[in-house]
Motif scaffolding. Sequence first.
Motif, PDB file in Angstrom:
ATOM      1  N   SER A   1       0.249  -5.771  -9.935  1.00  0.00           N
ATOM      2  CA  SER A   1       1.854  -4.599 -10.097  1.00  0.00           C
ATOM      3  C   SER A   1       2.297  -5.161  -9.827  1.00  0.00           C
ATOM      4  O   SER A   1       2.627  -6.426  -8.343  1.00  0.00           O
ATOM      5  CB  SER A   1       0.921  -2.972  -9.910  1.00  0.00           C
ATOM      6  OG  SER A   1       0.287  -3.397  -8.668  1.00  0.00           O
TER       7      SER A   1
ATOM      8  N   LYS B   1       3.495  -3.529  -7.048  1.00  0.00           N
ATOM      9  CA  LYS B   1       2.738  -3.019  -5.795  1.00  0.00           C
ATOM     10  C   LYS B   1       2.330  -3.867  -4.859  1.00  0.00           C
ATOM     11  O   LYS B   1       1.635  -4.188  -3.607  1.00  0.00           O
ATOM     12  CB  LYS B   1       2.017  -1.860  -5.859  1.00  0.00           C
ATOM     13  CG  LYS B   1       2.634  -0.116  -6.042  1.00  0.00           C
ATOM     14  CD  LYS B   1       2.416   0.979  -5.909  1.00  0.00           C
ATOM     15  CE  LYS B   1       2.452   2.250  -7.017  1.00  0.00           C
ATOM     16  NZ  LYS B   1       1.339   3.278  -6.843  1.00  0.00           N
ATOM     17  N   ASP B   2       1.238  -5.217  -5.643  1.00  0.00           N
ATOM     18  CA  ASP B   2       0.725  -6.093  -5.490  1.00  0.00           C
ATOM     19  C   ASP B   2       1.572  -6.380  -4.536  1.00  0.00           C
ATOM     20  O   ASP B   2       1.934  -7.608  -3.228  1.00  0.00           O
ATOM     21  CB  ASP B   2      -0.029  -6.398  -6.017  1.00  0.00           C
ATOM     22  CG  ASP B   2      -1.582  -5.732  -6.802  1.00  0.00           C
ATOM     23  OD1 ASP B   2      -1.776  -5.091  -5.876  1.00  0.00           O
ATOM     24  OD2 ASP B   2      -1.834  -6.121  -8.098  1.00  0.00           O
TER      25      ASP B   2
ATOM     26  N   TYR C   1      10.378  -2.356  -1.420  1.00  0.00           N
ATOM     27  CA  TYR C   1      10.515  -1.643  -1.642  1.00  0.00           C
ATOM     28  C   TYR C   1      11.604  -0.992  -2.544  1.00  0.00           C
ATOM     29  O   TYR C   1      11.833  -0.832  -3.821  1.00  0.00           O
ATOM     30  CB  TYR C   1      10.061  -0.321  -1.130  1.00  0.00           C
ATOM     31  CG  TYR C   1       8.059  -0.038  -1.153  1.00  0.00           C
ATOM     32  CD1 TYR C   1       7.645   0.604  -1.595  1.00  0.00           C
ATOM     33  CD2 TYR C   1       7.855  -0.296  -0.211  1.00  0.00           C
ATOM     34  CE1 TYR C   1       5.991   0.552  -1.820  1.00  0.00           C
ATOM     35  CE2 TYR C   1       5.852  -0.249   0.035  1.00  0.00           C
ATOM     36  CZ  TYR C   1       5.336   0.762  -0.771  1.00  0.00           C
ATOM     37  OH  TYR C   1       3.954   0.284  -0.574  1.00  0.00           O
TER      38      TYR C   1
END
Length: 613
Positions: A364, A366-367, A376
């Motif tokens: 994902s 986030k990974d 971010y």
Amino acid sequence: MLSITISEKGGASKRRDFQKDEITIGRVQGNDIILPRGNVSKKHARIVQRDGKMVVLDLKSTNGTYVNGKRITAPQVVRDSDRIQVGDFVVQLAAASEKKKEKPAKKGRKTTNRGVKKRLDVKEEPELLDDFEEFDGEASSTSVDVEEMQTDAPKPRAKPKAEPSVEVEKPWEPDEPKPVKRKKADPRVEKYSALQRDVHSRLIEYLDLRRLDIEQLGDEELWDQTERAVRNIIVQMEQDGEIPGWVDVELLVKDVLNEALGLGPLEDFLADPTITEVMVNHSQQIYVERDGKLTLTEKTFSSNNAVLGVIERIVAPIGRRIDESVPMVDARLKDGSRVNAIIPPLALKGPSITIRKFKKEAMSIKDLIGFKTFTYGMAEFMEMCVKARMNCIVSGGTGSGKTTTLNCLSAFIPESERIVTVEDAAELQLHQDHLVTLESRPPNIEGTGQITIRDLVRNCLRMRPDRIIVGECRGGEALDMLQAMNTGHDGSLTTVHANSPRDALARLETMVLMAGMDLPVRAIREQIASAVNIILQQTRFSDGSRRVTAISEVTGMETDIITLQDIFYFKQEGFDEEGRVKGRFVSSGFIPKFYDDMQKRGIPVNMNIFQDT
């Protein structure tokens, strides 16, 4: 033709000749040799002459078949002098053919219709054969004499006595590169490979004699029968003293099974979650990538034919082929891992395999943030790009992680939209329900039936897609992709091989020209400038880390030049003590045009991500 001498304990001997290469022994009618005694089974044993050797096979008799006093548990090759005991009878063999005595100057090789070569020569030492069937036409694991794997080391020469040194002025010579010191091969590795080949060849011979119908067996039953056969063979070899004490028998059983029915030593690497790539340079050299670092493993294949067998088992289920007429192929494994294989005559040292593994669970965004691929703020920006239907290109070199990033960006596409993906070998792992996956097809054995990426891109335009995702643009399909982006299919995604955003634009120009259309360069550039909105550049650094080094917006044209503006970029600041790349992500402060448009329309956007910290 077989010549058999039969003698009963305390009785005279009798010689019989048979004009065939296979006979059976038992106590009832229907056998070639009938031995009417109670300790002889109805169907007791079979004797086969094949390729200049003779093999005895026990047919699950009650009292067993013995060779030189030892009960056999699997087919065994015998010499003329060996004594075969069946009940109270002793059988000795003599082949009428003289082929066995002839030793060819050069080992013969035979090529199957799938391009896999099979050895015809067989060791003359007694061998044991295993109860197994030929697996899917595979001749990959064939016997090779142990002597072939060993080389006689040259005897060390006597060190000459030192002569008195005389200082002489030498003429200047340029520095020469130091010779590369190569690691000496472990003799145990060579012996183990030879042993593995020996067991494997006996296994093939045994299955051939059993004439098992493999296609009628399920995978589990096939593995079970093969494992029993391998264990029987190894037990017999241990009894005959053919297994060195340092050999791990369980490991040997596992390696032979994997090479016979699976992917050989690659099975362990594919099961290891820390390994991302597997590279087989040839049968005796396998590298893996862990944490971005390449490492030479101790695992090897028993022969180049074993590598060919593994390639065949990979490409056959998906309808691909590989042989001398088509010596390279792209394929995929069941888990989605990408495979490239190339064989002789193109690969000079032997068949080569490269596998890029895909994790069972798709990564994902986030990974990627956790891996410091980007921040971010950059991830939030790319999410807005996808949701605002910007046409995005992920650019980067080989192994830089383009496909993984493309997969993560695709996760931002709303569930309500229809997605059509086009790939050479299906790799993308999208989780949306409204998804159609297309895969190109190579030509068949007659050279016809090929379906290219370009054919699929043109076809998917008739499939009413909301988004088109092309796994990689590498040729004329770039023109069709650009036209799709310009004709209502905005929000499309693809990848290209390039080292910078500017190079990516130049690559697109070249690929459009490869389509065969006689277009002026300015027209091509105008097409690119109006179709492409965002270019995400990804780089693999020397320490194995992968980072997004630039996110740029295509802002338009100035005279004949496409203009670019960096929005984010990675500023490298050297290396740390462990050799890892140091640096930070920087915002240029430039705000893309579509963010201004969204803000004017009252759509909430986070403008803070463009402030450099």
